[in-house]
Design an enzyme around this catalytic site. Structure first.
Site, PDB file in Angstrom:
ATOM      1  N   GLY A  34       0.611  -1.150  -0.412  1.00  0.00           N
ATOM      2  CA  GLY A  34      -0.393   0.058  -0.153  1.00  0.00           C
ATOM      3  C   GLY A  34       0.984   0.971   0.119  1.00  0.00           C
ATOM      4  O   GLY A  34       2.013   1.267  -0.093  1.00  0.00           O
ATOM      5  N   LEU A  36       0.879   3.727  -1.828  1.00  0.00           N
ATOM      6  CA  LEU A  36       1.043   3.630  -3.616  1.00  0.00           C
ATOM      7  C   LEU A  36       1.266   4.720  -4.482  1.00  0.00           C
ATOM      8  O   LEU A  36       0.602   5.857  -4.057  1.00  0.00           O
ATOM      9  CB  LEU A  36      -0.414   3.156  -3.884  1.00  0.00           C
ATOM     10  CG  LEU A  36      -0.635   1.511  -3.975  1.00  0.00           C
ATOM     11  CD1 LEU A  36      -2.258   1.224  -4.807  1.00  0.00           C
ATOM     12  CD2 LEU A  36      -0.016   0.427  -3.637  1.00  0.00           C
ATOM     13  N   HIS A  37       2.631   5.087  -4.976  1.00  0.00           N
ATOM     14  CA  HIS A  37       2.930   5.608  -5.842  1.00  0.00           C
ATOM     15  C   HIS A  37       3.128   5.844  -6.842  1.00  0.00           C
ATOM     16  O   HIS A  37       2.836   4.036  -7.058  1.00  0.00           O
ATOM     17  CB  HIS A  37       4.016   6.360  -4.423  1.00  0.00           C
ATOM     18  CG  HIS A  37       5.286   5.155  -4.059  1.00  0.00           C
ATOM     19  ND1 HIS A  37       6.288   4.401  -6.282  1.00  0.00           N
ATOM     20  CD2 HIS A  37       5.598   4.655  -3.455  1.00  0.00           C
ATOM     21  CE1 HIS A  37       6.443   3.438  -5.266  1.00  0.00           C
ATOM     22  NE2 HIS A  37       6.762   3.457  -4.364  1.00  0.00           N
ATOM     23  N   HIS A  40       4.087   2.462  -7.744  1.00  0.00           N
ATOM     24  CA  HIS A  40       3.848   0.565  -7.795  1.00  0.00           C
ATOM     25  C   HIS A  40       2.824   1.073  -9.295  1.00  0.00           C
ATOM     26  O   HIS A  40       2.432   0.278  -9.729  1.00  0.00           O
ATOM     27  CB  HIS A  40       2.927   1.482  -6.786  1.00  0.00           C
ATOM     28  CG  HIS A  40       3.158   1.447  -5.249  1.00  0.00           C
ATOM     29  ND1 HIS A  40       3.164   1.952  -4.215  1.00  0.00           N
ATOM     30  CD2 HIS A  40       4.070  -0.073  -4.850  1.00  0.00           C
ATOM     31  CE1 HIS A  40       3.783   1.569  -3.658  1.00  0.00           C
ATOM     32  NE2 HIS A  40       4.660   0.253  -3.592  1.00  0.00           N
ATOM     33  N   GLY A 153       9.456  -4.089  -8.205  1.00  0.00           N
ATOM     34  CA  GLY A 153      10.178  -2.575  -8.662  1.00  0.00           C
ATOM     35  C   GLY A 153      12.001  -3.866  -8.604  1.00  0.00           C
ATOM     36  O   GLY A 153      11.949  -4.273  -7.231  1.00  0.00           O
ATOM     37  N   SER A 192       7.520   4.740  -0.297  1.00  0.00           N
ATOM     38  CA  SER A 192       6.387   4.688   0.238  1.00  0.00           C
ATOM     39  C   SER A 192       7.071   6.053   1.285  1.00  0.00           C
ATOM     40  O   SER A 192       6.054   6.249   2.426  1.00  0.00           O
ATOM     41  CB  SER A 192       5.627   3.291   1.084  1.00  0.00           C
ATOM     42  OG  SER A 192       4.990   2.482  -0.010  1.00  0.00           O
ATOM     43  N   ARG A 193       7.892   5.556   1.794  1.00  0.00           N
ATOM     44  CA  ARG A 193       8.596   5.878   3.366  1.00  0.00           C
ATOM     45  C   ARG A 193       8.539   7.602   2.958  1.00  0.00           C
ATOM     46  O   ARG A 193       9.259   8.396   3.799  1.00  0.00           O
ATOM     47  CB  ARG A 193       9.689   5.652   3.324  1.00  0.00           C
ATOM     48  CG  ARG A 193      10.048   3.970   4.654  1.00  0.00           C
ATOM     49  CD  ARG A 193      10.889   3.648   4.589  1.00  0.00           C
ATOM     50  NE  ARG A 193      10.885   2.235   5.667  1.00  0.00           N
ATOM     51  CZ  ARG A 193      10.835   1.217   4.847  1.00  0.00           C
ATOM     52  NH1 ARG A 193      10.721   0.883   3.765  1.00  0.00           N
ATOM     53  NH2 ARG A 193      10.340  -0.536   5.911  1.00  0.00           N
TER      54      ARG A 193
END
Ligand code: PAF
Length: 286
Positions: A34, A36-37, A40, A153, A192-193
């Site tokens: 999740g 998501l960026h 993704h 990825g 995500s971080r």
């Protein structure tokens, strides 16, 4: 907007796939945690282009976090993720967003895998048990989804190599596809971080890629030991960034390179902390 199916149990997923899957169709799978960026989204788009149906899983896997606070602060927003996936506008996507119980059935133990040493390098060294957790959940997810192709990825390049090995160890006929790292305009690898970085930290974070680009230029002209020293000095000069490790490794074993062998492929890998936010990145060198 497409009417996207969102399943929260593996039973619901199975019946939904049964009704949607034509006999000769190919099923793609994009596992995610999740938050998501665009990275993704690019995996999902590739999966859509190459398959007749695509499952996107959204599951923050507790067993791969070696650090409790990293798990607790990991960004989660399922509604926003569903919006992001809907905006892709494809009717080929089924979302699987299960509970921990649905995936683990009350047994959160990790399996102990032997990946021939791949698991002991870099991330494996610095995040004890991390890859057992990753492999455990990927194995469970592959059994639940039963895809023909699965997309990962290259930002997590070591994870990608380990998943390829996992699939060969379990003898599954699943094509594991590695996809290029998506970057922000500054060069910072999408993660995500990144959401946890303040603006000034984000500026400093773009240095990671600049340093990797310089390493790419120095490779084959400057000795590896000198490149290492140069990288360390670059990070020591930045008060925001703490270097955890920098490695130049051969891609199939991920063993740290001392010299360059002909006909072998190498990548540079880096892990840093900015405050308590851990970021990783890597680049192909030849
Ligand atoms: O790369 C990730 O997001 C995770 O490690 C994965 C592959 C979804 C397993 O939890």
């Amino acid at each position: 907007m497409s009417s996207m199916k969102v399943c929260t149990t593996n039973q619901a997923l199975s019946s939904s796939l049964e009704s949607l899957k034509a006999s000769d169709s190919s099923l793609g799978f994009v596992p995610t945690m999740g938050a998501l960026h665009q990275g993704h989204v690019s995996l999902i788009q590739k999966a859509i282009a190459e398959n007749s149906l695509v499952v996107v899983s959204i599951f923050v896997n507790p067993t791969q976090f070696d650090n409790k606070s990293d798990l607790e602060t990991y960004p989660q927003n399922l509604n926003k993720d569903i919006e992001t996936i809907s905006a892709i506008g494809s009717d080929k996507i089924v979302v699987y967003a299960p509970s921990t119980q649905d995936v683990y059935k009350g047994d959160l133990s990790k399996e102990n895998f032997d990946f021939g040493g791949l698991e002991h390098q870099m991330e494996g060294k610095h995040r004890p048990g991390h890859f057992d957790g990753v492999a455990t959940v990927v194995y469970k997810l592959l059994q639940i989804v039963r895809p023909d192709m699965a997309y990962f990825g290259e930002k997590d390049f070591q994870q990608l190599q380990i998943v390829k090995k996992l699939v060969s160890v379990i003898g599954a006929s699943i094509n594991i596809i590695g996809c290029p790292i998506a970057r922000e305009p500054s060069g910072l690898a999408m993660s995500s971080r990144n959401k946890r970085l303040y603006n000034n930290e984000r500026k400093h974070a773009s240095k990671i890629y600049q340093i990797l680009k310089s390493v790419e230029q120095k490779f084959e002209t400057v000795p590896i030991s000198d490149i290492r020293k140069w990288v360390q000095a670059q990070f020591e000069n930045d008060p925001y960034i703490n270097l955890e490790y920098f490695e130049i490794s051969e891609v199939s074993t991920l063993e740290s390179a001392v010299t360059i062998a002909p006909n072998k492929k190498y990548r540079a890998f880096v892990a840093v902390f900015i405050r308590d936010v851990r970021l990783i990145d890597n680049i192909a060198l030849n």
